[in-house]
Design a protein around this motif. Structure first.
Motif, short mmCIF file in Angstrom:
data_model
loop_
_atom_site.label_atom_id
_atom_site.label_comp_id
_atom_site.label_asym_id
_atom_site.label_seq_id
_atom_site.Cartn_x
_atom_site.Cartn_y
_atom_site.Cartn_z
N ASP A 1 -11.27 -8.29 11.03
CA ASP A 1 -10.27 -7.58 10.23
C ASP A 1 -8.91 -8.26 10.38
OD1 ASP A 1 -12.08 -5.63 9.40
OD2 ASP A 1 -11.76 -4.43 11.20
N VAL A 2 -8.23 -8.46 9.26
CA VAL A 2 -6.90 -9.08 9.26
C VAL A 2 -5.93 -8.13 8.58
CG1 VAL A 2 -5.51 -11.03 8.48
CG2 VAL A 2 -7.87 -11.40 9.22
N ASP A 3 -4.82 -7.85 9.24
CA ASP A 3 -3.77 -7.00 8.67
C ASP A 3 -3.24 -7.64 7.39
OD1 ASP A 3 -1.49 -5.51 8.11
OD2 ASP A 3 -0.96 -5.27 10.22
N THR A 4 -3.19 -6.86 6.31
CA THR A 4 -2.69 -7.43 5.05
C THR A 4 -1.24 -7.88 5.17
OG1 THR A 4 -2.13 -5.20 4.25
CG2 THR A 4 -4.27 -6.11 3.60
N ARG A 5 -0.49 -7.30 6.11
CA ARG A 5 0.90 -7.74 6.30
C ARG A 5 0.95 -9.21 6.69
NH1 ARG A 5 2.25 -4.84 10.45
NH2 ARG A 5 2.01 -6.52 11.96
N LEU A 6 0.02 -9.63 7.54
CA LEU A 6 -0.02 -11.04 7.94
C LEU A 6 -0.30 -11.94 6.73
CD1 LEU A 6 -2.05 -10.87 11.29
CD2 LEU A 6 0.43 -10.82 10.97
N LEU A 7 -1.16 -11.48 5.85
CA LEU A 7 -1.49 -12.26 4.66
C LEU A 7 -0.29 -12.35 3.73
CD1 LEU A 7 -5.07 -10.85 3.92
CD2 LEU A 7 -4.46 -12.96 5.14
N ARG A 8 0.47 -11.27 3.61
CA ARG A 8 1.66 -11.29 2.75
C ARG A 8 2.72 -12.22 3.34
NH1 ARG A 8 0.85 -7.17 -0.88
NH2 ARG A 8 -0.50 -5.49 -0.14
N TYR A 9 2.84 -12.21 4.65
CA TYR A 9 3.80 -13.11 5.29
C TYR A 9 3.41 -14.57 5.06
CZ TYR A 9 6.00 -9.25 7.89
OH TYR A 9 6.69 -8.12 8.24
N PHE A 10 2.12 -14.83 5.21
CA PHE A 10 1.64 -16.20 4.96
C PHE A 10 1.93 -16.63 3.53
CE2 PHE A 10 -1.81 -18.42 2.76
CZ PHE A 10 -1.72 -19.68 3.36
N LEU A 11 1.64 -15.76 2.57
CA LEU A 11 1.82 -16.12 1.16
C LEU A 11 3.29 -16.35 0.84
CD1 LEU A 11 0.19 -16.59 -1.38
CD2 LEU A 11 0.50 -14.17 -1.96
N ALA A 12 4.18 -15.56 1.43
CA ALA A 12 5.61 -15.74 1.19
C ALA A 12 6.07 -17.11 1.69
CB ALA A 12 6.40 -14.63 1.88
N VAL A 13 5.60 -17.52 2.86
CA VAL A 13 5.98 -18.83 3.39
C VAL A 13 5.39 -19.94 2.51
CG1 VAL A 13 5.81 -20.40 5.37
CG2 VAL A 13 6.16 -17.95 5.74
N ALA A 14 4.15 -19.74 2.07
CA ALA A 14 3.51 -20.74 1.20
C ALA A 14 4.28 -20.90 -0.11
CB ALA A 14 2.07 -20.33 0.92
#
Length: 320
Positions: free
Chosen positions: A2-15
């Motif tokens: 399980d991965v917190d969607t917040r981490l995914l949003r942070y990754f996408l913002a940096v990308a």
């Protein structure tokens, strides 16, 4: 796994932004916090997602693979959350309204009363947000609609309508030398330390520092606060002054702080905001219409920061 969607949003913002600095400003978080979250995601996935350099953050091959799939995944998840929360609101006959500080001033009770006339049996759940979230929870889908101050970060991705404007005044320590003046030219405040919102709030912070109205004069920040009480305490204790809506003199009066009109600075705008997907949501639109139908301050009342007037609101919509 399980991965917190917040981490995914942070990754996408940096990308998408290419640098930690710009991504942190967009997300309203500090750069060290963002760095920690990206490293946590890399640890969970067992893959290096970025190559770091002075030029910024470049995606690795695993990073590119993740970035290609994430937008659709997060959009779908956001829609699921929105529909689930909306269904819960319909079941409870409750509309969640985010707001900043005093919301729409004295107009707020009238807006709520008008909405409940349009929607008998419904109630409005008001949720106050700190200044670190200038969208008042709307950007994250935590509320259905929001009453707030324009401009704010992420505004272009939402629908907004201006309800009314009011002058910006200045909040000063009671014993400040400028407190004896009836009206203070903004230029006379340029060298003063200001109490500011967190740096991560971007356009919101800049607006309340009037960063674009100083002819390039540098800004001095004496304190950073996220809540009205902390803001008032910092001013009363002499750590700085702050621009504020004229109505703050009514809503945030306290010993040790005085308010004065300011000339040479633009006004503040109060608006209602909602998600693009809710353009056809009847309950949300009933609230928006109640906002637009609410009386707004007359010109004289806006200049003095008192009263609410009897004019009709004529907000203008901004497309996303």
């Amino acid at each position: 796994m399980d991965v917190d969607t917040r981490l995914l949003r942070y990754f996408l913002a940096v990308a998408e932004e290419g640098t930690l600095t710009r991504a942190a400003e967009r997300l309203f978080v500090s750069q060290p916090t963002l760095t920690k979250q990206i490293r946590q995601l890399e640890t969970l996935l067992g893959a290096r997602l970025f190559s770091r350099s002075r030029a910024g953050m470049a995606l690795t091959e695993p990073g590119r693979a993740l970035a290609a799939r994430l937008p659709a995944l997060l959009t779908a998840w956001d829609q699921v959350l929105r529909e689930t929360r909306r269904a819960a609101g319909r079941a409870a006959r409750s509309l969640r309204v985010g707001f900043m500080a005093s919301a729409a001033n004295e107009a707020t009770p009238r807006i709520i009363a008008d909405f409940t006339r349009r929607r008998p049996g419904w109630r409005v759940e008001m949720r106050q947000a700190g200044w670190s979230d200038p969208s008042a929870g709307l950007a994250d889908g935590d509320v259905d609609v929001a009453l707030l101050r324009l401009p704010f970060p992420g505004q272009d991705a939402l629908r907004t309508a201006v309800l009314f404007t009011e002058p910006r005044w200045v909040a000063l320590p009671e014993g400040h030398p400028l407190a004896v003046r009836d009206v203070i030219p903004f230029r006379d405040l340029w060298d003063e330390p200001f109490v500011a919102a967190p740096p991560e709030t971007g356009r919101w912070r800049d607006h309340w520092l009037a960063a674009d109205e100083r002819d390039g004069h540098p800004i001095r920040v004496g304190a950073v606060t996220d809540q009205p009480d902390d803001w008032l305490s910092a001013i009363a204790n002499g750590y700085g002054i702050a621009l504020a809506p004229a109505s703050a003199a009514r809503f945030y009066a306290r010993p040790g702080v005085t308010y004065r009109p300011v000339s040479g600075v633009s006004s503040s705008r109060v608006g209602v905001a909602w998600a693009v997907a809710d353009d056809t949501a009847p309950v949300v639109q009933d609230f928006v219409h109640a906002c637009l139908a609410s009386p707004r301050p007359t010109e004289t009342e806006a200049e003095t920061g008192t009263g609410t007037g009897t004019g009709t609101g004529t907000g203008t919509e901004a497309t996303a």
